[in-house]
Design a protein around this motif. Structure first.
Motif, PDB file in Angstrom:
ATOM      1  N   VAL A 154      -1.229  -5.974   7.639  1.00 44.92           N
ATOM      2  CA  VAL A 154      -1.465  -7.323   6.978  1.00 44.92           C
ATOM      3  C   VAL A 154      -0.642  -8.351   7.211  1.00 44.92           C
ATOM      4  CG1 VAL A 154      -1.183  -8.078   4.431  1.00 44.92           C
ATOM      5  CG2 VAL A 154      -2.292  -5.895   4.945  1.00 44.92           C
TER       6      VAL A 154
ATOM      7  N   GLY B 140      -2.033  -0.354  13.428  1.00 42.61           N
ATOM      8  CA  GLY B 140      -1.329   0.310  12.474  1.00 42.61           C
ATOM      9  C   GLY B 140      -1.319   1.955  12.903  1.00 42.61           C
TER      10      GLY B 140
ATOM     11  N   SER C  46       0.531  -1.259   0.124  1.00 47.06           N
ATOM     12  CA  SER C  46      -0.059   0.005   0.115  1.00 47.06           C
ATOM     13  C   SER C  46       0.751   1.227   0.073  1.00 47.06           C
ATOM     14  CB  SER C  46      -1.036   0.000   1.429  1.00 47.06           C
ATOM     15  OG  SER C  46      -0.200   0.057   2.435  1.00 47.06           O
TER      16      SER C  46
ATOM     17  N   TYR D   9     -11.198  -9.318   4.695  1.00 46.42           N
ATOM     18  CA  TYR D   9      -9.741  -9.643   4.669  1.00 46.42           C
ATOM     19  C   TYR D   9      -9.180 -10.649   5.796  1.00 46.42           C
ATOM     20  CZ  TYR D   9      -4.866  -9.758   3.140  1.00 46.42           C
ATOM     21  OH  TYR D   9      -3.598 -10.006   2.962  1.00 46.42           O
TER      22      TYR D   9
ATOM     23  N   LEU E  68      -0.050   0.228   7.393  1.00 45.02           N
ATOM     24  CA  LEU E  68      -0.875  -0.942   6.697  1.00 45.02           C
ATOM     25  C   LEU E  68      -0.241  -2.229   6.505  1.00 45.02           C
ATOM     26  CD1 LEU E  68      -3.345   1.230   4.442  1.00 45.02           C
ATOM     27  CD2 LEU E  68      -3.861   0.258   6.778  1.00 45.02           C
TER      28      LEU E  68
ATOM     29  N   PHE F 224      -8.346   4.071   9.952  1.00 42.72           N
ATOM     30  CA  PHE F 224      -7.937   2.817   9.810  1.00 42.72           C
ATOM     31  C   PHE F 224      -8.869   1.956   8.597  1.00 42.72           C
ATOM     32  CE2 PHE F 224      -8.285  -1.870  10.392  1.00 42.72           C
ATOM     33  CZ  PHE F 224      -6.971  -2.254   9.661  1.00 42.72           C
TER      34      PHE F 224
ATOM     35  N   PHE G 204      -7.653   1.164   5.014  1.00 42.25           N
ATOM     36  CA  PHE G 204      -7.491  -0.324   4.649  1.00 42.25           C
ATOM     37  C   PHE G 204      -8.314  -0.616   3.320  1.00 42.25           C
ATOM     38  CE2 PHE G 204      -8.132  -5.067   4.704  1.00 42.25           C
ATOM     39  CZ  PHE G 204      -6.821  -5.233   5.409  1.00 42.25           C
TER      40      PHE G 204
ATOM     41  N   PRO H  94     -11.529  -4.690   6.356  1.00 40.72           N
ATOM     42  CA  PRO H  94     -10.617  -5.400   7.454  1.00 40.72           C
ATOM     43  C   PRO H  94     -11.218  -6.918   7.566  1.00 40.72           C
ATOM     44  CG  PRO H  94     -10.826  -3.258   7.993  1.00 40.72           C
ATOM     45  CD  PRO H  94     -11.823  -3.385   7.140  1.00 40.72           C
TER      46      PRO H  94
END
Length: 306
Positions: free
Chosen positions: A205, A225, A196, A247, A201, A232, A236, A244
């Motif tokens: 991850v 983060g 990113s 993910y 970030l 955030f 994200f 989030p």
């Protein structure tokens, strides 16, 4: 020339795992067009002949190798800038319609790639397509594998047990070598391989992948983060393309697939991935895959090599 941190490059390459990577050999007459599928990663090695791209391959970063001096150069302005010839390699992520046109009689080895981890950051790290001209000079061992990346024609030679496994491993080696040649020799953009261009970030991850079974609330992820919850969540989604929570679920389901392949029980997997019950894990898995964990295991069992 942009240099890439060796540890960062090793981290990216080490995280690549293919579920499908079986090659096929394709012969084209001069002027023939070969459409490349969209929504899939396609790896092409030019065994003999030459091809042009539609749209032109010159639109992307190229790594060229002088055949006499073996020295590398970028963004050649020579007449063959858009022509790939014997020994060159090409990778497309299938983000838009694309076709290869044979300049003369041409033989290609083509592998359709499917990543084992659908949440893998690799596609987001690469341009829509990349080329490595003189791949056989830069990565001679991988080029030798590319020549034989496909399963032997079953009409000529009976299929052998384990062929798909071997071909997947070969395709993985060639794919990683193409990416390494592209990244390690100056084609990668500044800051690569950050997902990113945001180290905060990227840290989030990495934490999700390292501990997929942790209770990942948005607040906890935002804390890693060093951001507020709202900031955030917005950053994200903008950088990664999903929420989030989505993910985290994708990473957990991909981890579950690997555990199922390894023979782990559904109960063990659900506990390790942070689900309160086997039923909750099975529902989440089915929403993502359309199958229960047990059904997925039966349908995707990998043949044992002979």
């Amino acid at each position: 020339m942009v240099t890439v941190d060796a540890d960062a490059l090793s981290h990216v390459l080490g995280a690549v795992d293919l579920r499908v990577g079986i090659g096929r050999r394709s012969s084209l007459a001069a002027g023939a067009l070969l459409p490349i599928p969209t929504d899939t990663i396609t790896l092409v090695y030019i065994v003999a002949g030459a091809v042009r791209g539609h749209p032109p391959l010159g639109d992307g970063c190229r790594l060229d190798v002088d055949p006499d001096s073996r020295r590398l150069r970028l963004d050649s302005t020579e007449a063959r800038h858009d022509l790939l010839v014997t020994g060159d390699a090409f990778l497309t992520l299938g983000r838009s319609p694309f076709a290869l046109e044979a300049h003369d009689e041409t033989i290609l080895m083509i592998a359709d790639i499917e990543l084992a981890d659908v949440a893998s950051p690799l596609p987001a790290l690469l341009p829509p397509f990349l080329t490595v001209t003189g791949f056989d000079a830069v990565e001679p061992a991988a080029a030798a594998l590319a020549l034989n990346m496909g399963v032997i024609d079953h009409t000529v030679t009976p299929a052998r047990q384990g062929d798909p496994v071997i071909c997947r491993l070969m395709a993985t080696t060639v794919l990683l070598s193409v990416i390494r040649a592209w990244a390690a020799n100056g084609c990668a953009p500044t800051g690569w391989p950050s997902l990113s261009s945001d180290p905060f970030l990227d840290r989030v991850v990495d934490a999700i992948h390292e501990e997929p079974g942790r209770d990942w609330t948005v607040e906890r992820l935002a804390g890693i983060g060093a951001m507020s919850r709202s900031t955030f969540a917005e950053r994200f989604r903008s950088a990664v393309g999903r929420s989030p929570a989505d993910y985290v679920t994708e990473v957990r389901v991909d981890a579950a697939k690997r555990m199922l392949d390894a023979g782990r029980s559904v109960s063990d997997i659900s506990r390790e991935l942070g689900y309160a019950s086997d039923e909750g894990f099975s529902r989440a898995f089915r929403r993502r895959t359309g199958q229960t964990p047990s059904s997925w295991r039966l349908a995707n069992r990998t043949p044992v090599p002979a």
